[in-house]
Design an enzyme around this catalytic site. Structure first.
Site, mmCIF file in Angstrom:
data_model
loop_
_atom_site.group_PDB
_atom_site.id
_atom_site.type_symbol
_atom_site.label_atom_id
_atom_site.label_comp_id
_atom_site.label_asym_id
_atom_site.label_seq_id
_atom_site.Cartn_x
_atom_site.Cartn_y
_atom_site.Cartn_z
ATOM 1 N N PHE A 1 -1.930 -8.138 4.373
ATOM 2 C CA PHE A 1 -1.120 -7.292 4.809
ATOM 3 C C PHE A 1 -0.434 -6.534 3.974
ATOM 4 O O PHE A 1 1.200 -5.463 2.584
ATOM 5 C CB PHE A 1 0.257 -8.486 4.675
ATOM 6 C CG PHE A 1 -0.171 -9.677 5.079
ATOM 7 C CD1 PHE A 1 -0.365 -10.058 6.222
ATOM 8 C CD2 PHE A 1 -0.518 -10.898 3.846
ATOM 9 C CE1 PHE A 1 -0.991 -12.124 6.138
ATOM 10 C CE2 PHE A 1 -1.054 -12.191 3.766
ATOM 11 C CZ PHE A 1 -1.179 -12.671 6.013
ATOM 12 N N CYS A 2 -1.337 -5.693 4.063
ATOM 13 C CA CYS A 2 -1.012 -3.956 3.191
ATOM 14 C C CYS A 2 -0.845 -3.953 1.353
ATOM 15 O O CYS A 2 -0.004 -4.041 0.766
ATOM 16 C CB CYS A 2 0.087 -3.130 3.974
ATOM 17 S SG CYS A 2 -0.278 -2.630 5.284
ATOM 18 N N ASN A 3 -1.204 -5.434 0.921
ATOM 19 C CA ASN A 3 -0.731 -5.517 -0.059
ATOM 20 C C ASN A 3 -1.907 -6.344 -1.128
ATOM 21 O O ASN A 3 -2.337 -7.236 -0.929
ATOM 22 C CB ASN A 3 0.060 -7.094 -0.734
ATOM 23 C CG ASN A 3 0.876 -7.617 -1.519
ATOM 24 O OD1 ASN A 3 -0.454 -6.924 -2.558
ATOM 25 N ND2 ASN A 3 1.970 -7.646 -2.083
ATOM 26 N N ASN B 1 0.707 -1.000 -0.332
ATOM 27 C CA ASN B 1 -0.074 0.139 0.003
ATOM 28 C C ASN B 1 0.899 1.117 0.102
ATOM 29 O O ASN B 1 0.359 2.495 -0.762
ATOM 30 C CB ASN B 1 -1.014 -0.110 1.456
ATOM 31 C CG ASN B 1 -2.158 -0.516 0.787
ATOM 32 O OD1 ASN B 1 -2.098 -1.158 -0.387
ATOM 33 N ND2 ASN B 1 -2.462 -0.858 2.236
#
Ligand SMILES: Cc1ncc(COP(=O)(O)O)c(C=O)c1O
Length: 498
Positions: A405-407, A147
């Site tokens: 996981f911010c992905n 992100n």
């Protein structure tokens, strides 16, 4: 010969270790790390921790802390922006750290500038806010970006550049090479075009080909390589790969200090960045009457205010620590342990023959690192929620991660979430959080998009991964309803204990 049921790993650690060494004999070449763990990371075993979140953050050695503390205890350091003796003493160490970062990544001050930031996100934001995005130009992302890279699209879009994502293939979650080739070919080389991809995925562990850097540059792109998840187990050779920008967080490589990252930028490309503001330290001179300023040169123009100066010597200490061990030794250990985890997880079966786990990303060691994301399923094929796995793992003193996981792109691809569904959810679930998304997608499609991530690193040993597999074995033949009750009991017990 005794038949071994591959879905039941040997029940004793010693037997499992012997079988592991037979399958991965080069693990023995990394024995120095077992010794190092005993000597320098003893708190892990003293407190019975199984640490499997190296992609979240690395761990530090006692000697890193000791060396840094001794340096602080025996010197007087002032703010490096002036010319008094305490300031100069600090400046010298800051510049030494900068020079060592260049040396570590195999480049020189003629080629690259090291800009110290708070973390990798800070490095990425510097590029985002300063890159000359404009109408006619492009910002190309990988669907596997973190992100902190995805966020750059807001700058690009606001300035009229076209924003596109290069898709991933399933189930391996690698960049779709033909789609990427088409997207790269769309750049008008007379405009400013930026292509950003991770050297290694923080979701699937995939290593994306670094050859893409030269390929993209030849077609008129500047390349931003996010190295946050790659650098802990690989050394980026800047002379060889020459990305325009590379972002890092040092705590991911050697645990301490937090609060320091870096943007490494090619001098030639840095010159085209336009800072949207100035601050103390980034200017040569400012006038309030004339309302003019002259920006400083090189890294100084990008380090807003005072750098985290007392921590910068700890960056050199940390990099030298990695250098002494040898990144190749770390990578080999991680390769062996990841291989064994993949072998075991892909073989795990309930008694009815159903797979217990699904890996999101490559199930082989080909072009991948030590980050492994997976989902667990009960004997009926129902997903076991990430939240349940995380709470049971915590009770077993295993530190792992769950979520996306911010992905988001890797998760959306792996769970086959269509654009129409995601657009619909964002249109109709105002202010939704990840937990709401998990619930809504579950209701809509019966999949649990909250995955489980384990990542191995510098001082992971066989006992750590063995304990995780024993833990995973605990899901055998148990319907999800069982676990909900168990999690509730754990929660009640920990409340009582508190
Ligand atoms: C691939 C990748 N990029 C960027 C980041 C952001 O790093 P930081 O949170 O240290 O800024 C992370 C953090 O996990 C990451 O894994």
């Amino acid at each position: 010969m005794k038949e071994i049921n591959p879905s039941t790993p040997p029940a004793d650690l010693a037997g499992a270790y012997t079988a592991f060494l037979a399958a991965y004999p080069t693990f023995q070449t990394t024995a120095v790390l077992d010794e190092l763990r005993r000597a320098e990371y003893g708190r892990l075993d003293a407190q019975d921790h199984v640490y499997l979140d190296y992609t979240g953050g690395g761990l530090y050695a006692d000697s890193q802390i000791d060396q840094h503390a001794a340096l602080l205890r025996h010197n007087v350091f002032g703010n490096p922006h002036s010319h008094n003796p305490t300031s100069l003493a600090m400046t010298e160490l800051v510049e030494r750290a900068r020079a060592y970062v260049l040396e570590y990544f195999n480049t020189t001050a003629e080629e690259y500038v090291v800009i110290f930031t708070a973390n990798a996100s800070g490095a990425l934001k510097l590029v985002g806010e300063s890159y000359p995005f404009a109408s006619g130009g492009r910002f190309l992302l990988a669907a596997d970006d973190h992100n902190s890279v995805n966020g750059i699209r807001e700058y690009a879009r606001a300035r009229g550049a076209a924003v596109q994502y290069a898709p991933l293939t399933t189930p391996e979650l690698r960049l779709d090479q033909s789609a990427l080739a088409r997207l790269l070919a769309q750049a008008d080389p007379r405009r400013h075009n930026l292509f950003a991809f991770p050297a290694q995925s923080n979701y699937s562990g995939v290593k994306h080909p670094l050859e893409l850097i030269a390929q993209a540059r030849a077609q008129g792109w500047d390349v931003l390589l996010d190295c946050a998840a790659f650098a802990p187990t690989n050394r980026l050779d800047l002379e060889r790969w020459r990305p325009d920008f590379a972002s890092f967080s040092f705590y991911k490589i050697f645990g301490y200090p937090t609060g320091v990252g870096a943007l490494l930028a090619r001098r030639a490309t840095l010159a085209k960045l336009q800072r949207p503001w100035f601050a103390g330290g980034t200017v040569k001179i400012v006038s309030t009457k004339a309302q003019r300023h002259f920006l400083a040169e090189g890294e100084a123009a990008f380090e807003d205010g005072t750098v985290n100066y007392l921590m910068l010597p700890a960056v050199e200490i940390g990099l030298r620590h990695i250098e002494r061990i040898g990144i190749g030794t770390i990578a080999e250990r991680v390769r062996c342990l990841t291989g064994w985890l993949l072998d075991q997880l892909t073989e795990l079966r309930h008694s009815n023959g159903r797979a217990m786990a699904q890996i999101h990303g490559p199930a082989s060691l080909e072009m991948r690192g030590g980050t492994l994301t997976l989902s667990f399923f009960d004997p009926h094929g129902a997903p076991i929620s990430g939240q349940i796995v995380e709470q049971l793992a915590a009770a077993a003193r295993i530190s792992l991660r769950t979520g996306c996981f911010c992905n988001p792109g890797a998760g959306e691809t792996s769970f086959h979430l269509p654009t129409a569904l995601m657009t619909h959810l964002f249109d109709h679930a105002d202010g939704m959080q990840f937990a709401d998304l998990v619930q809504l997608v579950y209701e809509e499609r019966g999949v649990d998009v909250s995955a489980v991530r384990v990542s191995v690193g510098l001082v992971t040993n066989f006992a750590d991964v063995y304990r995780f597999i024993q833990f995973a074995n605990g899901f055998r033949d148990r319907p999800t309803a069982d676990f909900s009750a168990e999690v509730l009991t754990h929660r009640a017990n920990s409340r009582d204990a508190a």
